[in-house]
Design an enzyme around this catalytic site. Structure first.
Site, PDB file in Angstrom:
ATOM      1  N   GLU A 134       0.812  -1.210   0.000  1.00  0.00           N
ATOM      2  CA  GLU A 134       0.000   0.000   0.000  1.00  0.00           C
ATOM      3  C   GLU A 134       0.848   1.263   0.000  1.00  0.00           C
ATOM      4  O   GLU A 134       1.859   1.341   0.701  1.00  0.00           O
ATOM      5  CB  GLU A 134      -0.861   0.034   1.257  1.00  0.00           C
ATOM      6  N   CYS A 166       2.456   8.264   2.144  1.00  0.00           N
ATOM      7  CA  CYS A 166       2.705   7.273   3.177  1.00  0.00           C
ATOM      8  C   CYS A 166       3.204   6.009   2.478  1.00  0.00           C
ATOM      9  O   CYS A 166       2.517   5.443   1.631  1.00  0.00           O
ATOM     10  CB  CYS A 166       1.405   7.019   3.938  1.00  0.00           C
ATOM     11  N   CYS A 174       4.041  -7.432   7.934  1.00  0.00           N
ATOM     12  CA  CYS A 174       4.851  -6.998   9.081  1.00  0.00           C
ATOM     13  C   CYS A 174       4.919  -8.136  10.089  1.00  0.00           C
ATOM     14  O   CYS A 174       3.943  -8.856  10.302  1.00  0.00           O
ATOM     15  CB  CYS A 174       4.228  -5.764   9.730  1.00  0.00           C
ATOM     16  N   CYS A 202       1.095  -6.161  15.913  1.00  0.00           N
ATOM     17  CA  CYS A 202       0.239  -5.294  16.739  1.00  0.00           C
ATOM     18  C   CYS A 202      -1.216  -5.700  16.493  1.00  0.00           C
ATOM     19  O   CYS A 202      -1.631  -5.858  15.337  1.00  0.00           O
ATOM     20  CB  CYS A 202       0.461  -3.829  16.393  1.00  0.00           C
ATOM     21  N   CYS A 261      -3.742  -3.734  14.105  1.00  0.00           N
ATOM     22  CA  CYS A 261      -3.231  -3.277  12.806  1.00  0.00           C
ATOM     23  C   CYS A 261      -3.482  -4.336  11.731  1.00  0.00           C
ATOM     24  O   CYS A 261      -3.112  -5.511  11.891  1.00  0.00           O
ATOM     25  CB  CYS A 261      -1.732  -3.004  12.931  1.00  0.00           C
ATOM     26  N   GLY A 277       4.505  -2.345   7.308  1.00  0.00           N
ATOM     27  CA  GLY A 277       5.835  -2.807   7.697  1.00  0.00           C
ATOM     28  C   GLY A 277       6.511  -1.965   8.754  1.00  0.00           C
ATOM     29  O   GLY A 277       6.073  -0.868   9.097  1.00  0.00           O
ATOM     30  N   GLU A 278       7.570  -2.517   9.298  1.00  0.00           N
ATOM     31  CA  GLU A 278       8.350  -1.867  10.350  1.00  0.00           C
ATOM     32  C   GLU A 278       9.694  -1.436   9.742  1.00  0.00           C
ATOM     33  O   GLU A 278      10.564  -2.280   9.481  1.00  0.00           O
ATOM     34  CB  GLU A 278       8.549  -2.856  11.517  1.00  0.00           C
ATOM     35  N   SER A 331       8.405   6.116  11.233  1.00  0.00           N
ATOM     36  CA  SER A 331       7.646   5.665  12.400  1.00  0.00           C
ATOM     37  C   SER A 331       8.040   4.234  12.742  1.00  0.00           C
ATOM     38  O   SER A 331       8.053   3.362  11.875  1.00  0.00           O
ATOM     39  CB  SER A 331       6.144   5.734  12.075  1.00  0.00           C
ATOM     40  N   SER A 377       5.802   4.536  18.100  1.00  0.00           N
ATOM     41  CA  SER A 377       4.433   4.117  18.414  1.00  0.00           C
ATOM     42  C   SER A 377       4.409   3.528  19.822  1.00  0.00           C
ATOM     43  O   SER A 377       5.050   2.511  20.069  1.00  0.00           O
ATOM     44  CB  SER A 377       3.974   3.059  17.403  1.00  0.00           C
ATOM     45  N   LEU A 378       3.679   4.171  20.719  1.00  0.00           N
ATOM     46  CA  LEU A 378       3.657   3.691  22.105  1.00  0.00           C
ATOM     47  C   LEU A 378       2.390   2.881  22.407  1.00  0.00           C
ATOM     48  O   LEU A 378       2.453   1.717  22.750  1.00  0.00           O
ATOM     49  CB  LEU A 378       3.736   4.876  23.068  1.00  0.00           C
ATOM     50  N   HIS A 379       1.258   3.557  22.387  1.00  0.00           N
ATOM     51  CA  HIS A 379      -0.082   2.948  22.590  1.00  0.00           C
ATOM     52  C   HIS A 379      -0.330   2.433  24.007  1.00  0.00           C
ATOM     53  O   HIS A 379      -1.458   2.129  24.369  1.00  0.00           O
ATOM     54  CB  HIS A 379      -0.378   1.824  21.588  1.00  0.00           C
ATOM     55  N   ASN A 399      -8.664   3.166  13.769  1.00  0.00           N
ATOM     56  CA  ASN A 399      -9.385   2.872  12.545  1.00  0.00           C
ATOM     57  C   ASN A 399      -9.745   1.383  12.659  1.00  0.00           C
ATOM     58  O   ASN A 399      -8.851   0.535  12.601  1.00  0.00           O
ATOM     59  CB  ASN A 399      -8.423   3.117  11.374  1.00  0.00           C
ATOM     60  N   CYS A 405      -3.416   1.569   7.859  1.00  0.00           N
ATOM     61  CA  CYS A 405      -2.283   0.732   7.493  1.00  0.00           C
ATOM     62  C   CYS A 405      -2.711  -0.706   7.170  1.00  0.00           C
ATOM     63  O   CYS A 405      -3.256  -1.393   8.014  1.00  0.00           O
ATOM     64  CB  CYS A 405      -1.330   0.772   8.682  1.00  0.00           C
TER      65      CYS A 405
HETATM   66  N1  SAH Z   1       5.482  -0.117  11.850  1.00  0.00           N
HETATM   67  C1  SAH Z   1       5.559   1.260  12.125  1.00  0.00           C
HETATM   68  C2  SAH Z   1       5.031   2.124  10.999  1.00  0.00           C
HETATM   69  C3  SAH Z   1       3.760   1.679  10.320  1.00  0.00           C
HETATM   70  S1  SAH Z   1       2.286   1.771  11.292  1.00  0.00           S
HETATM   71  C4  SAH Z   1       4.876   1.586  13.439  1.00  0.00           C
HETATM   72  O1  SAH Z   1       4.183   0.725  13.977  1.00  0.00           O
HETATM   73  O2  SAH Z   1       5.066   2.689  13.923  1.00  0.00           O
HETATM   74  C5  SAH Z   1       2.041   3.531  11.450  1.00  0.00           C
HETATM   75  C6  SAH Z   1       1.160   3.937  12.625  1.00  0.00           C
HETATM   76  O3  SAH Z   1      -0.205   3.567  12.381  1.00  0.00           O
HETATM   77  C7  SAH Z   1       1.546   3.295  13.936  1.00  0.00           C
HETATM   78  O4  SAH Z   1       1.553   4.230  14.982  1.00  0.00           O
HETATM   79  C8  SAH Z   1       0.451   2.277  14.135  1.00  0.00           C
HETATM   80  O5  SAH Z   1       0.298   1.911  15.465  1.00  0.00           O
HETATM   81  C9  SAH Z   1      -0.734   2.994  13.558  1.00  0.00           C
HETATM   82  N2  SAH Z   1      -1.851   2.108  13.216  1.00  0.00           N
HETATM   83  C10 SAH Z   1      -1.797   0.893  12.640  1.00  0.00           C
HETATM   84  N3  SAH Z   1      -3.037   0.393  12.460  1.00  0.00           N
HETATM   85  C11 SAH Z   1      -3.896   1.333  12.930  1.00  0.00           C
HETATM   86  C12 SAH Z   1      -5.308   1.407  13.025  1.00  0.00           C
HETATM   87  N4  SAH Z   1      -6.071   0.398  12.603  1.00  0.00           N
HETATM   88  N5  SAH Z   1      -5.868   2.507  13.563  1.00  0.00           N
HETATM   89  C13 SAH Z   1      -5.073   3.530  13.995  1.00  0.00           C
HETATM   90  N6  SAH Z   1      -3.734   3.524  13.929  1.00  0.00           N
HETATM   91  C14 SAH Z   1      -3.146   2.434  13.411  1.00  0.00           C
HETATM   92 FE1  SF4 Z   2       3.762  -3.593  12.064  1.00  0.00          FE
HETATM   93 FE2  SF4 Z   2       3.454  -0.979  12.621  1.00  0.00          FE
HETATM   94 FE3  SF4 Z   2       1.327  -2.557  12.069  1.00  0.00          FE
HETATM   95 FE4  SF4 Z   2       2.651  -2.867  14.371  1.00  0.00          FE
HETATM   96  S1  SF4 Z   2       1.495  -1.047  13.700  1.00  0.00           S
HETATM   97  S2  SF4 Z   2       1.986  -4.531  13.002  1.00  0.00           S
HETATM   98  S3  SF4 Z   2       4.739  -2.483  13.718  1.00  0.00           S
HETATM   99  S4  SF4 Z   2       2.969  -2.024  10.670  1.00  0.00           S
END
Ligand code: SAH
Ligand code: SF4
Length: 358
Positions: free
Chosen positions: A95, A108, A115, A119, A122, A165-166, A197, A220-222, A296, A339
């Site tokens: 994407e 983006c 990945c 998470c 995601c 991806g990371e 990120s 990304s903390l969360h 999302n 994502c």
């Molecule tokens: N892997 C990296 C970069 C890609 S994800 C990372 O995790 O930071 C980019 C951001 O989108 C991250 O902060 C991730 O937690 C957030 N993200 C992924 N899926 C999401 C979703 N469904 N709703 C909101 N944020 C999301």
């Molecule tokens: Fe990978 Fe980032 Fe999605 Fe976590 S949020 S699964 S690190 S792409």
């Protein structure tokens, strides 16, 4: 597909120079190739102009350009978000999302197909990792949207490495791509407008600091306790918060730059005042900015986004700790622009539309 030939987009400038030198290109012709690829935006090696015919023959025979094909695309209802599913040479799809704010287009970009970090909320994490992207596949996404923008008289300003991806799990290729993107004689994108990120890959953050990579860093903390974070972000078990925050502080001290933190707000899960207080304490005394992103929703996770009042209350608590924050709406929710969500949706369709046996 000319697999035996080299994808020139994979090669940062010094590597391309060395390769072309070994093929008999003088410095002048090597520069011509670079500007042909990244200034003129040619789509085949044979289209680079100004080469001697013998050199043009050599480059056509030994090289190709990994131009990415559009597999699927969609536009948000306001027309500002353009989501692309691009196809790689081996059939993988990734994407890329083009977002247009007033006069400053942002792309983006993905760094992996899938990945490995898992998470839970995601869509990309729910797929698992297929493979790393090559530098050329990362650069190819930027070139793709640059062509779209150019056709409309616009140009690209911001790059966020926040797609599938990371990026720090694919460190070498991601950094090679960044080197290509910022080269002043090529696309010449400004490093301060490139944001990487990460889920919090500690060795990668330390390396970014030591190598003085000129990108902006977002982590990304969360979750602000190890238990809460690890429940959402399994990578938190490998790199606990004390190690992660030490790495962040090292980065800030070494790079003299603010760090951005991302916090996906999930209703009832990590969006209470107490969560905000814990986060405020964690970031105390640090040059930090928090981007809060209402979740999302994805098919594989049953959580929902925080309501606007909860988002405001969360931010108010952060403010009381002296921590600035911004709400980032994930744009284009109507087109699965989170994502990994477009890929998940497109690849679900065939199953959804299976004929029902009568
Ligand atoms: N892997 C990296 C970069 C890609 S994800 C990372 O995790 O930071 C980019 C951001 O989108 C991250 O902060 C991730 O937690 C957030 N993200 C992924 N899926 C999401 C979703 N469904 N709703 C909101 N944020 C999301
Ligand atoms: Fe990978 Fe980032 Fe999605 Fe976590 S949020 S699964 S690190 S792409």
């Amino acid at each position: 597909m000319p697999d035996a030939t080299v994808n020139l987009y994979d090669l940062p400038r010094p590597a391309l120079d060395a390769r072309l030198a070994s093929w008999g290109f003088s410095p002048q012709y090597r520069e011509r190739v670079w500007t042909g690829l990244y200034r003129d935006g040619v789509t085949a090696p044979g289209d680079v102009t100004g080469l001697r015919p013998d050199l043009q023959a050599v480059i056509q025979e030994r090289a190709h350009l990994g131009v990415l094909a559009t597999h699927h695309e969609s536009f948000s209802s306001d027309g500002l978000t353009h989501k692309l599913l691009l196809r790689l040479h081996d059939g993988q799809t990734i994407e890329t999302v083009l977002m247009r704010f007033k006069g400053r287009a942002t792309v983006c970009v993905s760094t992996q197909a899938g990945c490995a970090m898992g998470c839970v909320f995601c869509a990309t994490g729910q797929m698992g990792l297929s493979r790393h992207l090559t530098p050329g596949e990362i650069v190819g996404q930027v070139l793709h949207v640059t062509r779209v923008l150019r056709a409309q008289g616009e140009s690209l300003r911001n790059i966020v490495l926040m797609g599938m991806g990371e990026p720090l799990h694919n460190y070498e290729h991601t950094m090679a791509a960044v080197d290509i993107l910022v080269d002043p004689k090529g696309l010449a994108l400004a490093p301060r407008f490139i944001t990487l990120s990460t889920v919090g890959v500690v060795p990668g953050i330390l390396r970014l600091a030591d190598e003085a990579r000129p990108v902006q860093l977002a982590v990304s903390l969360h979750g602000a306790t190890d238990a809460e974070r690890a429940a959402l972000v399994p990578a938190g078990r490998r790199w606990p918060l004390n190690e992660l925050m030490d790495a962040c502080r090292y980065y800030v001290a070494k790079r003299k730059r603010r760090i951005f933190f991302e916090w996906t707000l999930i209703s009832g899960r990590n969006d209470t005042a107490e969560h905000a207080h814990t986060l405020g304490q964690l970031l105390h005394g640090m040059d930090a900015h928090v981007n809060v992103i209402p979740l999302n929703p994805t098919v594989g996770y049953d959580g929902g986004p925080s309501v606007p009042d909860a988002v405001r209350a969360f931010q108010d608590v952060l403010t009381s700790h002296g921590v600035p924050s911004t709400v980032r709406q994930r744009r284009g929710i109507d087109i699965d622009a989170g994502c990994g969500q477009l890929k998940a949706a497109v690849e679900r369709k065939p199953r959804r539309s299976l004929p029902v046996a009568s």
